[in-house]
Design a protein around this motif. Sequence first.
Motif, PDB file in Angstrom:
ATOM      1  N   LEU A   5      25.592  29.086  11.256  1.00 55.48           N
ATOM      2  CA  LEU A   5      25.536  27.863  12.176  1.00 55.48           C
ATOM      3  C   LEU A   5      26.296  28.184  13.385  1.00 55.48           C
ATOM      4  O   LEU A   5      27.257  28.231  13.173  1.00 55.48           O
ATOM      5  N   VAL A   6      25.555  27.863  14.399  1.00 54.67           N
ATOM      6  CA  VAL A   6      26.196  28.050  15.464  1.00 54.67           C
ATOM      7  C   VAL A   6      26.009  26.631  16.503  1.00 54.67           C
ATOM      8  O   VAL A   6      25.142  26.317  16.667  1.00 54.67           O
ATOM      9  N   THR A   7      27.470  25.776  16.543  1.00 53.50           N
ATOM     10  CA  THR A   7      26.974  24.580  17.185  1.00 53.50           C
ATOM     11  C   THR A   7      27.118  24.980  18.778  1.00 53.50           C
ATOM     12  O   THR A   7      27.697  25.775  19.364  1.00 53.50           O
ATOM     13  N   GLY A   8      26.306  24.013  19.186  1.00 49.45           N
ATOM     14  CA  GLY A   8      26.184  24.379  20.933  1.00 49.45           C
ATOM     15  C   GLY A   8      25.422  25.790  21.019  1.00 49.45           C
ATOM     16  O   GLY A   8      25.738  26.424  22.066  1.00 49.45           O
ATOM     17  N   GLY A   9      24.527  25.895  20.376  1.00 52.64           N
ATOM     18  CA  GLY A   9      23.585  27.265  20.367  1.00 52.64           C
ATOM     19  C   GLY A   9      22.533  27.346  21.304  1.00 52.64           C
ATOM     20  O   GLY A   9      22.021  28.236  21.613  1.00 52.64           O
ATOM     21  N   SER A  10      22.247  26.208  22.233  1.00 53.14           N
ATOM     22  CA  SER A  10      21.335  26.193  22.996  1.00 53.14           C
ATOM     23  C   SER A  10      21.628  26.939  24.282  1.00 53.14           C
ATOM     24  O   SER A  10      20.301  27.269  24.966  1.00 53.14           O
ATOM     25  N   ARG A  11      22.656  27.187  24.670  1.00 49.64           N
ATOM     26  CA  ARG A  11      23.037  27.399  26.010  1.00 49.64           C
ATOM     27  C   ARG A  11      24.151  28.475  26.094  1.00 49.64           C
ATOM     28  O   ARG A  11      25.184  28.448  25.079  1.00 49.64           O
ATOM     29  N   GLY A  12      24.379  29.178  27.199  1.00 46.62           N
ATOM     30  CA  GLY A  12      25.791  29.977  27.414  1.00 46.62           C
ATOM     31  C   GLY A  12      26.267  30.592  26.297  1.00 46.62           C
ATOM     32  O   GLY A  12      25.565  31.486  25.768  1.00 46.62           O
ATOM     33  N   ILE A  13      27.442  30.595  25.871  1.00 52.76           N
ATOM     34  CA  ILE A  13      28.064  31.524  24.856  1.00 52.76           C
ATOM     35  C   ILE A  13      27.342  31.460  23.618  1.00 52.76           C
ATOM     36  O   ILE A  13      27.225  32.506  22.876  1.00 52.76           O
ATOM     37  N   GLY A  14      27.072  30.128  23.189  1.00 54.45           N
ATOM     38  CA  GLY A  14      26.513  29.824  21.961  1.00 54.45           C
ATOM     39  C   GLY A  14      25.031  30.519  21.717  1.00 54.45           C
ATOM     40  O   GLY A  14      24.982  31.028  20.922  1.00 54.45           O
ATOM     41  N   ARG A  15      24.506  30.729  22.825  1.00 52.41           N
ATOM     42  CA  ARG A  15      23.101  31.193  22.846  1.00 52.41           C
ATOM     43  C   ARG A  15      23.255  32.635  22.572  1.00 52.41           C
ATOM     44  O   ARG A  15      22.737  33.457  21.703  1.00 52.41           O
ATOM     45  N   ALA A  16      24.225  33.262  23.225  1.00 54.76           N
ATOM     46  CA  ALA A  16      24.455  34.907  23.273  1.00 54.76           C
ATOM     47  C   ALA A  16      25.069  35.089  21.531  1.00 54.76           C
ATOM     48  O   ALA A  16      24.721  36.112  21.134  1.00 54.76           O
ATOM     49  N   VAL A  17      25.852  34.109  21.022  1.00 54.32           N
ATOM     50  CA  VAL A  17      26.404  34.299  19.604  1.00 54.32           C
ATOM     51  C   VAL A  17      25.127  34.312  18.581  1.00 54.32           C
ATOM     52  O   VAL A  17      24.991  35.213  17.862  1.00 54.32           O
ATOM     53  N   CYS A  18      24.353  33.232  19.118  1.00 53.90           N
ATOM     54  CA  CYS A  18      23.074  33.087  18.295  1.00 53.90           C
ATOM     55  C   CYS A  18      22.122  34.490  17.986  1.00 53.90           C
ATOM     56  O   CYS A  18      21.876  35.006  17.229  1.00 53.90           O
ATOM     57  N   VAL A  19      21.945  34.968  19.374  1.00 52.37           N
ATOM     58  CA  VAL A  19      21.463  36.280  19.189  1.00 52.37           C
ATOM     59  C   VAL A  19      21.888  37.653  18.701  1.00 52.37           C
ATOM     60  O   VAL A  19      21.279  38.313  18.115  1.00 52.37           O
ATOM     61  N   LYS A  20      23.370  37.390  18.808  1.00 50.56           N
ATOM     62  CA  LYS A  20      23.974  38.520  18.384  1.00 50.56           C
ATOM     63  C   LYS A  20      23.980  38.494  16.938  1.00 50.56           C
ATOM     64  O   LYS A  20      23.966  39.516  16.162  1.00 50.56           O
ATOM     65  N   LEU A  21      24.147  37.194  16.433  1.00 50.25           N
ATOM     66  CA  LEU A  21      24.152  37.259  14.956  1.00 50.25           C
ATOM     67  C   LEU A  21      22.801  37.474  14.430  1.00 50.25           C
ATOM     68  O   LEU A  21      22.733  37.957  13.172  1.00 50.25           O
ATOM     69  N   ALA A  22      21.831  37.115  15.116  1.00 48.08           N
ATOM     70  CA  ALA A  22      20.349  37.374  14.540  1.00 48.08           C
ATOM     71  C   ALA A  22      20.313  38.965  14.464  1.00 48.08           C
ATOM     72  O   ALA A  22      19.733  39.544  13.728  1.00 48.08           O
ATOM     73  N   HIS A  23      20.709  39.742  15.565  1.00 46.48           N
ATOM     74  CA  HIS A  23      20.761  41.224  15.447  1.00 46.48           C
ATOM     75  C   HIS A  23      21.681  41.904  14.176  1.00 46.48           C
ATOM     76  O   HIS A  23      21.118  42.991  13.748  1.00 46.48           O
ATOM     77  N   MET A  24      22.491  41.006  13.849  1.00 42.27           N
ATOM     78  CA  MET A  24      23.243  41.259  12.633  1.00 42.27           C
ATOM     79  C   MET A  24      22.491  40.785  11.329  1.00 42.27           C
ATOM     80  O   MET A  24      23.067  41.101  10.141  1.00 42.27           O
ATOM     81  N   GLY A  25      21.368  40.395  11.431  1.00 39.52           N
ATOM     82  CA  GLY A  25      20.419  39.988  10.193  1.00 39.52           C
ATOM     83  C   GLY A  25      20.592  38.591   9.821  1.00 39.52           C
ATOM     84  O   GLY A  25      20.182  38.199   8.876  1.00 39.52           O
ATOM     85  N   TYR A  26      21.303  37.871  10.563  1.00 38.56           N
ATOM     86  CA  TYR A  26      21.283  36.456  10.119  1.00 38.56           C
ATOM     87  C   TYR A  26      20.487  35.499  10.562  1.00 38.56           C
ATOM     88  O   TYR A  26      19.711  35.888  11.554  1.00 38.56           O
ATOM     89  N   ASN A  27      19.938  34.698   9.762  1.00 40.72           N
ATOM     90  CA  ASN A  27      19.102  33.492  10.079  1.00 40.72           C
ATOM     91  C   ASN A  27      20.014  32.411  10.757  1.00 40.72           C
ATOM     92  O   ASN A  27      20.924  32.017  10.208  1.00 40.72           O
ATOM     93  N   VAL A  28      19.555  32.122  11.845  1.00 44.10           N
ATOM     94  CA  VAL A  28      20.460  31.253  12.701  1.00 44.10           C
ATOM     95  C   VAL A  28      20.062  29.881  12.785  1.00 44.10           C
ATOM     96  O   VAL A  28      18.883  29.565  13.256  1.00 44.10           O
ATOM     97  N   LEU A  29      20.973  28.906  12.549  1.00 47.23           N
ATOM     98  CA  LEU A  29      20.829  27.523  12.746  1.00 47.23           C
ATOM     99  C   LEU A  29      21.446  27.090  14.010  1.00 47.23           C
ATOM    100  O   LEU A  29      22.585  27.203  14.183  1.00 47.23           O
TER     101      LEU A  29
END
Length: 242
Positions: A5-29
């Motif tokens: 779960l990434v809070t504030g995942g829609s933009r900026g740093i949060g978005r980059a974190v979501c994408v990186k965690l997805a590359h690590m195989g995570y399903n991202v909330l």
Amino acid sequence: MKYALVTGGSRGIGRAVCVKLAHMGYNVLINYAGNTSAAEETLRLVREAGTDGELMKFDVANATETRAAIEAWQMAHEDEYIEILVNNAGIRRDNIMGLMPAEDWTAVLGVTLNGFYNVTQPLLMSMQFHKFGRIVNMASVSGIMGMQGQTNYSAAKGGLIAATKALAKEVAKKNITCNAIAPGFIKTDMVEGLDEASLKKTIPANRFGTPEEVAECVAFLCSPQAGYITGNVISINGGLYT
Ligand code: NAP
């Protein structure tokens, strides 16, 4: 399936974190406050990275709304748990203290500090039960050195750093780590309107950082390899403050 779960995942740093965690195989909330089109774009990028995700719109500062959203997710995923939490949602309402309205003080502390409590507390039990968890809190250089015009933001991020250290000690035995990242100036919507040309002269690296550079560090702290790093604050600031 593993969940982050990434809070504030829609933009900026949060978005980059979501994408990186997805590359690590995570399903991202992907949590966000109101910008649905930006959150949908993050979800598209997560899917492009090869996993899946869900949008979770709630205001982290609102305890009732946050608990309801997390409980609803948990009820729909009885056998699963959120093993990575990135407390990234943040706002700034800069002003000198003498002119700062009470609502700007409360709003900034509400999102950063109450938000940390509201999201983290309901997730801890299942991390402890599964004996694995990773919590990364997005602080700021402002919370370490203090910045004029940001007493509210410095207080919130400084408090978040202290909370990070305390929680790390509480949960270390359960194989849960809790760390903070303290970015300097990172090129996102949050720094829109700042005088980048003059500010970058104060940064030894002579540039603002990118959201992806912050996401790399989040990813490492979330990895199994970082299991012995906890209660720490990692600065990503181009040498601005060491
Ligand atoms: P940003 O581009 O302004 O994005 C902020 C994100 O937080 C958005 O996804 C926004 O959702 C979300 N958000 C704001 N209030 C929220 C709330 N009440 N509930 C849920 N989500 C909320 O910011 P950023 O630059 O990526 O910053 C991310 C984090 O890094 C923040 O904690 C910030 O303080 C910290 N930080 C940033 C910098 C920097 O230079 N950029 C430096 C140090 C620290 P919506 O899209 O729906 O509005």
